[in-house]
Design an enzyme around this catalytic site. Structure first.
Site, PDB file in Angstrom:
ATOM      1  N   GLU A   1     -66.766 -26.482   3.603  1.00 40.71           N
ATOM      2  CA  GLU A   1     -66.480 -26.541   2.161  1.00 40.71           C
ATOM      3  C   GLU A   1     -66.448 -27.959   1.610  1.00 40.71           C
ATOM      4  O   GLU A   1     -65.454 -28.393   1.047  1.00 40.71           O
ATOM      5  CB  GLU A   1     -65.155 -25.829   1.877  1.00 40.71           C
ATOM      6  CG  GLU A   1     -65.228 -24.365   2.259  1.00 40.71           C
ATOM      7  CD  GLU A   1     -64.100 -23.522   1.704  1.00 40.71           C
ATOM      8  OE1 GLU A   1     -62.940 -23.900   1.852  1.00 40.71           O
ATOM      9  OE2 GLU A   1     -64.416 -22.470   1.104  1.00 40.71           O
TER      10      GLU A   1
ATOM     11  N   GLU B   1     -67.239 -16.957   7.701  1.00 36.05           N
ATOM     12  CA  GLU B   1     -65.922 -16.390   7.417  1.00 36.05           C
ATOM     13  C   GLU B   1     -66.132 -15.047   6.744  1.00 36.05           C
ATOM     14  O   GLU B   1     -66.997 -14.898   5.891  1.00 36.05           O
ATOM     15  CB  GLU B   1     -65.117 -17.312   6.469  1.00 36.05           C
ATOM     16  CG  GLU B   1     -64.741 -18.620   7.123  1.00 36.05           C
ATOM     17  CD  GLU B   1     -64.018 -19.601   6.197  1.00 36.05           C
ATOM     18  OE1 GLU B   1     -63.337 -19.156   5.253  1.00 36.05           O
ATOM     19  OE2 GLU B   1     -64.152 -20.810   6.422  1.00 36.05           O
TER      20      GLU B   1
HETATM   21  C1  GAL Z   1     -62.132 -20.460   2.942  1.00 34.18           C
HETATM   22  C2  GAL Z   1     -61.904 -21.713   3.749  1.00 34.18           C
HETATM   23  C3  GAL Z   1     -60.834 -21.551   4.776  1.00 34.18           C
HETATM   24  C4  GAL Z   1     -59.636 -20.906   4.166  1.00 34.18           C
HETATM   25  C5  GAL Z   1     -60.013 -19.592   3.562  1.00 34.18           C
HETATM   26  C6  GAL Z   1     -58.869 -18.939   2.857  1.00 34.18           C
HETATM   27  O1  GAL Z   1     -62.731 -20.747   1.753  1.00 34.18           O
HETATM   28  O2  GAL Z   1     -63.069 -22.132   4.368  1.00 34.18           O
HETATM   29  O3  GAL Z   1     -60.500 -22.809   5.255  1.00 34.18           O
HETATM   30  O4  GAL Z   1     -59.164 -21.731   3.186  1.00 34.18           O
HETATM   31  O5  GAL Z   1     -60.982 -19.801   2.583  1.00 34.18           O
HETATM   32  O6  GAL Z   1     -57.874 -18.573   3.688  1.00 34.18           O
HETATM   33 MG    MG Z   2     -60.754 -25.092   2.160  1.00 39.90          MG
END
Ligand code: GAL
Ligand code: MG
Length: 996
Positions: A441, A510
């Site tokens: 990010e 993710e």
């Molecule tokens: C994503 C990020 C993670 C965490 C997650 C929310 O955008 O990459 O580090 O922040 O969201 O829990």
């Molecule tokens: Mg983040």
């Protein structure tokens, strides 16, 4: 003046006097020790400097600069244990922030009030050691940067919190006592590049140690492998990357994974045949002993071949999928300080739940972690310590429009490259790492194109990942990135992606945000991965809940953002893991385990077939299977298959010694339990790794009720303006409140059935995934409703009384949300039936639930049910549960989420009975329509209000809700909205129950 120069606000200097980066290893003098050690502390060359250090905390580095070292040493200090953080040792309080910078934005400057912790301790060096060896001082993790002195002399500086910094301190040491002093700063220019969503901590948080090296020693070398899968041969080349070293020769000795010596020699090219290949399923490691000069170094190498062909990911010639999880270092007592055993514990738990891949979010791990991944078998996506997410908060510049600002700004170019190098070079010899990630990010721009080419230059053999390209503008070039990576894409998004030409393999770095009661969508993603061979993997966000443990009134409780008096924080958004801070699996983890089970059963033509989804692993008597045939809720026969053997990707038919194909049975279920016998992984010995149910014939089941007395009641009716009472002798009474239609008394044959009932509700204690709906729900007024009985009619037949109710349920200040037409039938045998049709007003958004509430006396703690258990189950989260008859108690139904929320529901139930010593209330569905139920010590209101589990006190009642419909859970806390099929948005719902 303590320092003549400062580097922590300088974006061109990141390290001063550190040794060039090298691959990580620990040398030994002694071959025997080197070949067999478990922990590096066993090396005579390794001296841990963990343990007690003197420590002085200065609120501002300015104050330190005014002193000299003697002043600092004389300063009042305390002892702290290294590694640790200032937040844990009590010098600062905790601070949890998600994507925001913790300091004002003005790079490379950081606040003048920059807290500094000075650590110092003495070390002894003998005269002979000093003569014979060089001394390298290593730091594996210091947040955010540090200056180093040995005795009176300044040695150097380093930054990047999660990186290895090594100093040659030989020339600073004297024989005898020496003093090491480290000044750690809370902030440095690197802080703008470390905006990972986690508790922000400071200090020396990973191991510190000295390594004694030969005066002439190797510094950096790489092991390259080429594997030919068909012939099972491998070539291992040793590349010495040390232009200055006079060592050009290597003696080696290689042992196979059974410890048998297979090669010994001198040279840098080694050919091996008959190689057992490494995979996450079969983590065969060869022990490669290398002697450079008189130092022995052990490398454990897994031979494997990673390739992408036609956008499909192949390992050793077979297409694989990455079933992954994002892993942060986080422990409730120590934060980012994690010891070896704790890392191992996580890996074992992941294995047990069928993960084969890990993304190191969002920084490199300690070197030992990667060695464990080699050994235990994980495909690792290793990420550099880089996140610049805070840039989206720059005021007035358009938030996410601004995402690429730092990625494009030349000011950060070198810092990003430095982080790329530090993330890759130390770990290149680790077989488990199959892909590098440039960071998380941080937007996209020229700085990342350069970082990508640097990464490919350092390591052309591995794949490269960076999700930030998703935010690139039209000039962005992703030719060097090997995958298209997304986060939290919906199933629809992915299907759409596949409508276009897939340029590269696709992966989700993710997905399925595991915050609270979550992961309702897991199966859909698993299915997509099976559907599209180029969808190569997905990593659940994330492994564990982050929280800080604190003892309140003698009870451990977990605290999160906002609990420490901070003004700016992100609440409990870090409590989003598959396991609790103390590693209790949440039901989401169980759901994952079941969906990704490597063994599957099917029932066809009256035969049971077991399939192996393993790709490499030959199940050589490694699994025991127990099969139970359940007829009408009772085990009618069972069968044990000891030590199943099955080649990968094959199936086997099991002939059952009993007949379950008969069609005259009512309900007929086959349950297959898979137990690991520990043959493959001894730590899985005796673990149940999956339970699978095959429903051969479903039939609504009841609970075996205790033989009740045959009643024959003669109901008498007493009606007043406010209530309607039905009475039959002294021992039977039903009382309805005529303003609401609620049940205020329900006694049959002297048994209290409930304290109250008949209260309609549409509210659930919001789960984290409801957070984007809360304003909608708030606007609609769902949380507080009023129930009104508009009209009722009574009809008496010879053996029944029929009450027909017309009710409405209103949000506090709006038109009705539900119109309810129900009929209560009270029979002369004491049974009560309810048939309700609930019409939802279309103008309202989807509802959290539609249910009926009952309260019970606290003694009614036993629970029996027929439905999806034993884990909590919802319309979109029930794979780890199965249809069965369960007997439990109210406390076991409770899933303890750190942030209290709806939990413990049981979906698709036919029957539930709650009971005390003698009394009970049994509710069962009247047709084959099922319901969900919750039974809890806490009311919906209490759970809604509480923000920490410890706040829940309970009242003097137990709370039962029977739901005609209960919304799915999804994973929308950070992800796509709940799939429509799981929303409560239809215009009518039905509940048909019988109560006794
Ligand atoms: C994503 C990020 C993670 C965490 C997650 C929310 O955008 O990459 O580090 O922040 O969201 O829990
Ligand atoms: Mg983040």
């Amino acid at each position: 003046m303590l320092l003549t120069e400062q580097y922590h606000e300088d974006m061109s200097v990141f390290h001063v006097n550190t040794l060039p980066r090298r691959n990580y290893y620990i040398p030994f003098s002694d071959f025997e020790k080197a070949v067999s050690y478990r922990r590096r502390t066993e090396s005579d060359r390794f001296q841990s400097l963990n343990g007690n250090w003197f420590f002085t905390y200065f609120p501002s580095f300015q104050a330190v600069l005014d002193r000299n070292l003697e002043d600092i040493w004389l300063e009042k200090s305390e002892e702290v244990v290294v590694p640790s953080t200032w937040q844990e040792t009590g010098y600062e309080s905790h601070h949890y922030l998600n994507e925001r910078f913790a300091i004002p934005y003005d790079p490379p400057l950081v606040p003048r009030e920059n807290p500094c912790g000075v650590y110092w301790r003495n070390i002894r060096v003998s005269e002979s050691d000093r003569k014979n060896f060089k001394f390298h001082l290593n730091f594996e993790g210091v947040d955010s940067c540090f200056y180093l002195w040995i005795n009176q002399q300044f040695v150097g500086y380093s930054q990047i919190s999660h990186s290895l910094s090594e100093f040659d301190i030989s020339n600073y040491l004297v024989s005898g006592q020496n003093r090491v002093t480290v000044a750690v700063l809370k902030w440095c220019d690197g802080s703008y590049l470390e905006v990972q969503d986690k508790f922000r901590t400071s200090g020396i948080f990973r191991d510190v140690y000295l390594v004694k090296r030969d005066k002439v020693a190797i510094h950096h070398y790489l092991l390259h492998q080429t594997v030919d899968v068909a012939s099972r041969t491998a070539q291992l080349s040793i590349e010495i990357l040390d232009p200055t070293s006079s060592i050009k020769e290597v003696d080696y000795c290689i042992y196979n994974s059974s410890g048998i010596e297979i090669r010994r020699g001198k040279g840098k090219e080694i050919a091996l045949d008959n190689v057992l290949l490494w995979s996450a399923e079969t983590p065969y490691l060869y022990t490669v002993m290398l002697r450079f000069g008189s130092e022995w170094i052990r490398e454990r190498i897994g031979f494997r071949r990673i390739e992408i062909k036609n956008n499909i990911l192949y390992l050793n010639g077979q297409p694989i999928r990455l079933y992954g999880v994002n892993h942060h270092d986080s422990r409730p007592q120590t934060g980012p300080v994690v010891c070896y055993e704790e890392q191992l514990q996580d890996l074992k738990l992941m294995k047990e739940h069928h993960f084969n891949a890990i993304r190191t979010a969002h920084y490199p791990k300690s070197p030992e972690f990667y060695e464990l991944c080699d050994e235990y078998g994980f495909y690792v996506l290793s990420e550099s310590d880089l996140e610049m997410h805070g840039i989206v908060a720059i005021y007035g510049r358009g938030g996410y429009q601004n995402y690429n600002e730092m990625a494009q700004n030349p000011l950060f170019r070198l810092a990003i490259q430095d982080r790329t190098e530090s993330g890759i070079i130390p770990f290149q010899n680790r077989s488990s790492i199959i892909m590098w990630s440039l960071g998380n990010e941080s937007g996209f721009g020229d700085n990342f194109e350069r970082a990508a080419s640097l990464a490919k230059k350092i390591d052309p053999t591995r794949l490269l990942h960076y999700e930030g390209f998703f935010h690139a503008d039209e000039t962005g070039d992703d030719r060097l990135l090997d995958v298209i990576s997304r986060m939290y894409a919906s199933v629809e998004d992915i299907r759409e992606h596949y409508l276009q030409e897939a340029r590269k393999p696709f992966l989700l770095c993710e997905y399925s945000h595991a915050m609270g009661n979550s992961c309702g969508d897991l199966k859909a993603y698993y299915d997509l991965m099976q559907q599209y061979p180029t969808f190569i993997g997905a990593f659940v966000w994330e492994w564990c809940d982050h929280a800080a443990e604190s003892i309140i009134d003698g009870r451990a409780t977990y605290l999160y953002g906002g609990d420490f008096g901070e003004r700016y924080h992100d609440g409990h958004f870090c409590v989003d893991g598959l396991v609790s801070p103390s590693r209790q699996p949440h039901t989401s983890l169980k759901e994952y385990q079941q969906i990704h089970r490597p063994l599957r059963a099917s029932w066809q033509d009256n035969t049971l077939r077991i399939w192996s989804d393993y790709i490499f692993l030959e199940l050589n008597k490694a699994v025991d299977i127990r099969i139970e045939h359940l007829v009408n809720g009772e085990v009618s026969a069972s069968f044990l298959v000891n030590e199943l053997s099955l080649p990968p990707q094959q199936s086997v038919c099991l002939s059952l010694p009993f007949d379950c194909g008969k069609t005259d049975l009512r309900e007929s279920l086959l349950i297959t339990y898979y137990w690991s016998d520990g043959f493959i992984n001894d730590y899985l010995q005796g673990k149940l790794v999956a339970v699978e149910e095959l429903v051969l014939q479903e039939h609504p089941l009841k609970l075996n009720s205790k033989t009740a007395k045959k009643l024959s009641l003669d109901w008498r009716v007493e009606e007043s303006a406010s209530s309607l009472r039905l009475l039959a002798n002294d021992a039977n009474e039903l009382c309805f409140d005529l303003t609401t239609g609620m049940l205020t008394k329900f006694v049959i044959d002297g048994e209290l059935k409930c304290r109250s009932g008949g209260k309609w509700t549409i509210w659930r204690a919001p789960i984290d995934n409801d957070r984007h709906l809360l304003s909608l729900w708030e606007e609609a007024g769902f949380e507080q409703t009023q129930q009104r009985l508009l009209s009722y009619q009574m009809e008496k037949t010879t053996d029944e009384i029929h009450l027909t109710f017309c009710q409405k349920l209103y949000p506090a200040y709006r038109q009705a949300v539900l119109e309810i037409n129900s009929q209560w039938v009270i029979r002369d045998d004491g049974q009560v039936r309810l048939e309700a049709v609930l019409h939802k007003n279309k103008e309202y958004p989807a509802l959290p639930r539609i249910g009926m509430r009952f309260t019970l006396p606290v003694s009614y703690q036993k629970v029996d049910y027929v439905g999806y258990g034993p884990n909590e189950s919802y319309s979109d989260k029930h794979h780890s549960s199965y249809l069965g008859t369960f007997s439990t108690d109210i406390d076991s139904l409770w899933e303890n989420y750190l942030y209290p929320q709806e939990n413990g529901s049981h979906w698709s139930s036919y029957c539930v009975s709650v009971s005390g010593e003698k009394e009970s209330l049994t509710i069962q569905s009247l047709s084959d329509m099922t319901f969900s139920f919750n039974y809890s010590r806490y009311s919906i209101e209490e759970i809604t209000k509480a923000q920490h589990a410890i706040e829940l006190k309970g009242d003097n009642e137990l709370h039962l809700v029977i739901d005609a419909a209960h919304s799915g859970v999804g994973s929308a806390s950070c992800g796509p909205a709940l799939d429509e099929q799981y929303q409560i948005a239809a215009t009518s719902y039905v509940l048909r129950l019988q109560m006794s």
